[in-house]
Scaffold this active site. Structure first.
Site, PDB file in Angstrom:
ATOM      1  N   LYS B  63     -22.859  12.758 -20.651  1.00 56.88           N
ATOM      2  CA  LYS B  63     -23.365  13.451 -19.598  1.00 56.88           C
ATOM      3  C   LYS B  63     -22.658  15.452 -20.393  1.00 56.88           C
ATOM      4  O   LYS B  63     -24.071  16.165 -19.827  1.00 56.88           O
ATOM      5  CB  LYS B  63     -23.363  14.017 -18.334  1.00 56.88           C
ATOM      6  CG  LYS B  63     -24.206  12.410 -17.459  1.00 56.88           C
ATOM      7  CD  LYS B  63     -25.513  12.851 -17.534  1.00 56.88           C
ATOM      8  CE  LYS B  63     -26.198  11.382 -16.651  1.00 56.88           C
ATOM      9  NZ  LYS B  63     -27.829  11.854 -16.331  1.00 56.88           N
ATOM     10  N   SER B  88     -25.326  11.563  -8.729  1.00 58.30           N
ATOM     11  CA  SER B  88     -24.585  11.049  -8.277  1.00 58.30           C
ATOM     12  C   SER B  88     -23.701  10.861  -9.011  1.00 58.30           C
ATOM     13  O   SER B  88     -22.121   9.926  -8.435  1.00 58.30           O
ATOM     14  CB  SER B  88     -25.405   9.730  -8.079  1.00 58.30           C
ATOM     15  OG  SER B  88     -25.636   9.449 -10.036  1.00 58.30           O
ATOM     16  N   ASP B 182     -31.277   0.482 -37.239  1.00 60.78           N
ATOM     17  CA  ASP B 182     -32.786   0.006 -37.069  1.00 60.78           C
ATOM     18  C   ASP B 182     -33.322  -0.017 -35.464  1.00 60.78           C
ATOM     19  O   ASP B 182     -34.605  -0.065 -35.741  1.00 60.78           O
ATOM     20  CB  ASP B 182     -33.141  -0.608 -38.049  1.00 60.78           C
ATOM     21  CG  ASP B 182     -32.856  -2.447 -38.098  1.00 60.78           C
ATOM     22  OD1 ASP B 182     -32.394  -2.581 -36.163  1.00 60.78           O
ATOM     23  OD2 ASP B 182     -31.781  -3.673 -38.090  1.00 60.78           O
ATOM     24  N   GLU B 214     -32.986  -1.112 -18.878  1.00 62.33           N
ATOM     25  CA  GLU B 214     -33.340  -0.428 -17.662  1.00 62.33           C
ATOM     26  C   GLU B 214     -32.816  -1.990 -16.339  1.00 62.33           C
ATOM     27  O   GLU B 214     -33.353  -3.289 -16.289  1.00 62.33           O
ATOM     28  CB  GLU B 214     -34.356  -0.515 -16.711  1.00 62.33           C
ATOM     29  CG  GLU B 214     -34.855   0.554 -15.581  1.00 62.33           C
ATOM     30  CD  GLU B 214     -36.131   0.769 -15.586  1.00 62.33           C
ATOM     31  OE1 GLU B 214     -37.176   0.776 -15.991  1.00 62.33           O
ATOM     32  OE2 GLU B 214     -36.330   2.344 -14.754  1.00 62.33           O
ATOM     33  N   SER B 318     -23.191   4.374 -22.239  1.00 61.28           N
ATOM     34  CA  SER B 318     -23.452   5.214 -21.871  1.00 61.28           C
ATOM     35  C   SER B 318     -21.895   6.470 -20.657  1.00 61.28           C
ATOM     36  O   SER B 318     -21.710   7.622 -20.681  1.00 61.28           O
ATOM     37  CB  SER B 318     -24.465   5.602 -20.782  1.00 61.28           C
ATOM     38  OG  SER B 318     -24.766   4.787 -20.120  1.00 61.28           O
ATOM     39  N   ASN B 321     -16.953   5.873 -15.894  1.00 60.50           N
ATOM     40  CA  ASN B 321     -15.944   6.179 -15.055  1.00 60.50           C
ATOM     41  C   ASN B 321     -16.754   4.863 -13.460  1.00 60.50           C
ATOM     42  O   ASN B 321     -17.525   5.458 -12.689  1.00 60.50           O
ATOM     43  CB  ASN B 321     -16.381   7.004 -14.135  1.00 60.50           C
ATOM     44  CG  ASN B 321     -16.173   8.078 -15.603  1.00 60.50           C
ATOM     45  OD1 ASN B 321     -15.599   8.426 -15.609  1.00 60.50           O
ATOM     46  ND2 ASN B 321     -17.550   9.626 -15.369  1.00 60.50           N
TER      47      ASN B 321
END
Lengths: 334, 334
Positions: B63, B88, B182, B214, B318, B321
């Site tokens: 982020k 959040s 790829d 997801e 990603s 935390n």
């Protein structure tokens, strides 16, 4: 004078030549581990800290450097008979992995109190596990028995020139990544890592300061330095399971001559450092691996006038093999 | 034909030019994050996996790329009034940190159910915390109130061209580090990261496959792709607290056009991937951060004939935390 300098180097079981050769030998097999830094930890320490993340090395610890150097130093005939060692964990897994890569058998004597995850790593790399009692005598006797039965080559966890040279490759890599380092802080147990690092780093930069970090509950190196001879402890008491060994006759001279100080820390300081590694650096670290940060954050380091001028400190995060349950218990029971 | 290609790019809130400019703009502030790999995980996956460790980014997540691009894009007059956002967690901390680096105030609206460690990060970076209820309406209303009171600039967590461009810098860096990739697997929530990555990566290598990962309990992106329009869920249910947002009108067109597939995974698969990250990669990761690995190890990925030819897969880890207590509970209660 040049001769003298040459002789100086030859005093030890490794020198810059053997370390450079080790670096070339193991290059196809090892990871170049990243160096991380954190402004938050710099603020806490009041220094610029550079973390050499050997927890990301193959096998999860710096031990693979020495183990692969030893394994790939063997001639084919020796190698075919395999290797044997006794180790509480990371060296064991590293040797098994290096043996697997060369396609030779490894016989690993493991004390019964070794962390579960470290034993699992040995099995994952197809090492043949042989259990011993949790003391050095039983470990060595069991290893000798296997050695005589198989004709395998003993690869000691630290008291071995090939191991010291292999571990020393870390210092060449680290100083290449962060040339401005003026101080290195390295965990000490049997002394293989710090011996290789001290010889390597001081060959590149004679002015660099090399400090050892040791648990108060296993402070044989500090006692040895203070008394000028190898001190062996009857028993140790520390959460840092990888730092319970005693110096060997090949590592002691290097520690005596080239290590500029030994910082001893309490277990609670080690646990606090583990938490910082986890929460700020985002690195999963074992207690032994976190001790370098614990040392730099300790009062005995901060208040020592000899270390006031340390600005750019390289800290070796030496290993990441921790049982999650043990981590959680130790973090909760501070 | 060239004109058409140019127009294609302009369809979206970011393009390769804005991403390249972002990369130059934020270069003094961001870490180049390392790429890790593991033979053990390659064996488990049956593919070559490359892990882009954004958990080591400043603020502990990708982020900071978008947040610093947004902050350093502001002119001095705008900047002086500060920035406001609702988030959040990781965007909040990232924006606070970027604002601190520029020396301007940040007002951070945080829902009451945000993870404690993420709130602490905001405070550590001197963001001014303003609490809201744990729903998007309350978050947006509270942010608007602050915005009108202070004249600060709203920096949305993902539905903002500056943010998308900033996150896209990850793809340029990753393909520079591992040109043979790829396939990329990227967590999806509001779509800021994957939009920037898809635009950036496909500008460099149009043949690259970009897949979203997801949680099944927050599968609005998968439902949106399936139905051809933005679907918003009334409620979500997942351990991955960073992946509960819905697509925005700037990210949806990119997800619709440039994302080649969406892999949904169960929470238990996310927790298993967290454990692998911890025990094998030695990386401390939050649930949202581990979902890319969970996707690649899932049956729905392995059995999909479209993905059979994926060989060199880049996985974005990603963010790192996580409250240690939450981690431990989730690992123990699988």
């Amino acid at each position: 004078m040049e001769d003298k300098s040459h002789q100086e180097h030859k005093k030890y079981a490794a020198d810059i030549d053997s370390i450079s050769k080790a670096q070339a030998r193991i290059k196809p097999y090892v990871h170049i581990t990243p160096v991380l830094s954190s402004e938050t930890l710099n603020s806490i320490a009041g220094k610029s800290l550079f973390f050499k993340c050997e927890c990301f090395q193959k096998g999860g610890a710096f031990k693979f450097r020495g183990a692969s150097n030893a394994i790939f130093s063997l001639d084919d005939e020796q190698a075919a008979k395999g290797v044997v060692t006794h180790s509480s964990g990371n060296h064991a897994a590293a040797l098994a992995l290096a043996a697997k890569l060369r396609g030779i058998p490894s016989y690993i004597v493991i004390p019964k109190n070794a962390p579960k995850c470290k034993v699992e790593n040995v099995k994952r790399y197809r090492g043949q596990v042989i259990w011993s009692e949790a003391n050095m005598q039983s470990r060595e006797e069991t290893a000798n028995k296997v050695l005589h039965e198989t004709g395998a080559t003993l690869v000691h966890p630290y008291n071995d020139g090939r191991i010291i040279s292999g571990q020393g490759t870390l210092s060449l890599e680290f100083l290449d990544q962060v040339p401005q380092l003026d101080t290195l802080v390295v965990p000490i147990s049997g002394g293989g890592l710090i011996s290789g690092v001290a010889i390597g780093a001081k060959s590149i930069n004679p002015a660099i300061r090399v400090l050892a970090a040791e648990p108060k509950g296993a402070d044989d190196a500090a006692q040895s330095k203070a008394s000028g001879r190898i001190i062996t402890l009857a028993r140790t008491n520390t959460i840092a399971d990888g730092l319970r060994a005693s110096l060997g006759d090949l590592t002691w001279p290097v520690v005596r001559d080239l290590v500029d100080g030994i910082i001893t820390v309490e277990d609670k300081e080690i646990v606090e450092a583990m938490r910082y590694c986890y929460e700020i650096l985002k690195v999963a670290i074992e207690p032994s691996g976190a001790i370098g940060l614990a040392a730099v954050l300790s009062d005995s380091f901060k208040r020592n006038p000899d270390f006031k001028d340390a600005r750019n400190i390289g800290i070796v995060l030496s290993g990441g093999n921790v049982d999650l349950g043990v981590l959680w218990e130790s973090l909760n029971n501070r």
